[in-house]
Write an enzyme that holds these catalytic residues in place. Structure first.
Site, PDB file in Angstrom:
ATOM      1  CG  HIS A   1      10.312 -22.207 -16.388  1.00 62.45           C
ATOM      2  ND1 HIS A   1       8.949 -22.178 -16.518  1.00 62.45           N
ATOM      3  CD2 HIS A   1      10.563 -22.726 -15.152  1.00 62.45           C
ATOM      4  CE1 HIS A   1       8.382 -22.635 -15.413  1.00 62.45           C
ATOM      5  NE2 HIS A   1       9.337 -22.984 -14.571  1.00 62.45           N
ATOM      6  CB  SER A   8       4.995 -21.715 -12.463  1.00 66.27           C
ATOM      7  OG  SER A   8       6.329 -21.857 -12.920  1.00 66.27           O
ATOM      8  CD  GLU A   9       4.685 -23.635 -16.021  1.00 65.59           C
ATOM      9  OE1 GLU A   9       3.710 -23.024 -16.473  1.00 65.59           O
ATOM     10  OE2 GLU A   9       5.663 -23.056 -15.511  1.00 65.59           O
ATOM     11  CB  THR A  10       6.461 -30.378 -12.096  1.00 63.42           C
ATOM     12  OG1 THR A  10       6.550 -29.594 -10.902  1.00 63.42           O
ATOM     13  CG2 THR A  10       7.322 -31.618 -11.929  1.00 63.42           C
TER      14      THR A  10
END
Length: 287
Positions: A74, A45-47
């Site tokens: 997160h 979902s995110e990096t």
């Protein structure tokens, strides 16, 4: 060129679960286009991409597989937990620079807190029934009126009555995306005061199709707004909130986010959301 990406589970509940984020250290030479390509290939979902900063201890850029976003709870926890474990955070109190300003970070071993801004509250202008239809819940199972809360990013908060109601949501991702576009939301954060573990204040689910995320197992930037909502509208006048997430996913990925409110009298002036990050593996991405 090969880029090393750490996969770190953030907000793990005990020793398992959490929400995996990619973390790339020493990202100074990467362009925005390359960062987006890496995030897309990582597929989480995110990096987060870490580089040098002139105004904070670290500069963090966050990318979903589709676009750059201003903040990510997160991925921040994942990053600072990893930095701490590698001995790269010399002081307990540190900071991050983002495209939307700087934020304070507090690190204690594997546990990290991220600062968020004082809440802003707004009621969605559209009919509430449209919100409920988008979330996939009947009006009769709604606990309280929805509200848009922003502590750095905007989320639409909806309360349902029971864990069963939460688990049985049938989100209409197209409608959630349309509403999110209209109100510039990250997504919908749906909660119930019933919890899977005692001592928690809410159990939640988060849907963000606008950013290519159907459902996320831990969302620090949404837990902050929820804690403010519980304080402001639900009469829960406490300082510390424990928010669980990920239990209703298939398969479950349990997470726990701790939110600490900062107050002057009865007014919330700021907050911090924190949890534990644990590296699970490393990947090499070719770009």
């Amino acid at each position: 060129m090969k880029v090393k990406v750490a996969i770190v589970d953030a907000f793990v509940d005990g020793d398992k679960g959490g929400n995996p984020a990619g973390v790339v250290l020493d990202a100074d030479q990467l362009s925005g286009k390359q960062k987006l390509e890496i995030a897309s290939k990582v597929g989480l979902s995110e990096t987060a991409f870490v580089s040098k900063s002139d105004s904070a201890d670290f500069k963090l850029d966050f990318y979903t597989p589709q676009k750059q976003i201003a903040h990510c709870g997160h991925a921040t926890i994942a990053t600072f937990s990893l930095l701490s474990q590698q001995g790269l955070v010399p002081n307990k109190n540190t900071s991050k620079e983002t495209i939307d300003g700087n934020r304070d970070i507090e690190v204690m071993g594997d546990f990290a807190y991220m600062g968020q801004t004082a809440p802003e509250y707004n009621a969605p202008v559209l009919d509430h029934s449209e919100v409920y239809a988008a979330a996939g819940v009947s009006d009769s199972r709604v606990l309280c009126a929805p509200a848009i809360v922003n502590t750095g990013n905007s989320f639409l908060i909806i309360g349902v009555k029971t864990l069963s109601d939460l688990a049985s949501l049938t989100p209409d991702y197209q409608k959630i995306e349309a509403i999110s576009e209209e109100y510039d939301l990250i997504g919908f954060y749906v909660f119930t005061p019933e919890t899977n573990k005692s001592g928690r204040d809410a159990s939640t689910r988060m849907f963000a199709p606008r950013y290519g995320i159907q459902e996320e197992s831990a969302t620090g930037m949404a837990a902050g707004p929820l804690a403010c909502y519980l304080y402001q509208f639900m009469g829960m006048h406490q300082q510390i909130f424990l928010i669980e997430q990920g239990y209703s996913m298939q398969p479950p990925s349990p997470s726990c986010i701790e939110v600490v409110l900062e107050r002057e009298g009865e007014k919330i002036t700021g907050l911090k959301a924190g949890g534990t990050g644990k590296p699970s593996r490393y990947e090499e991405i070719e770009i």
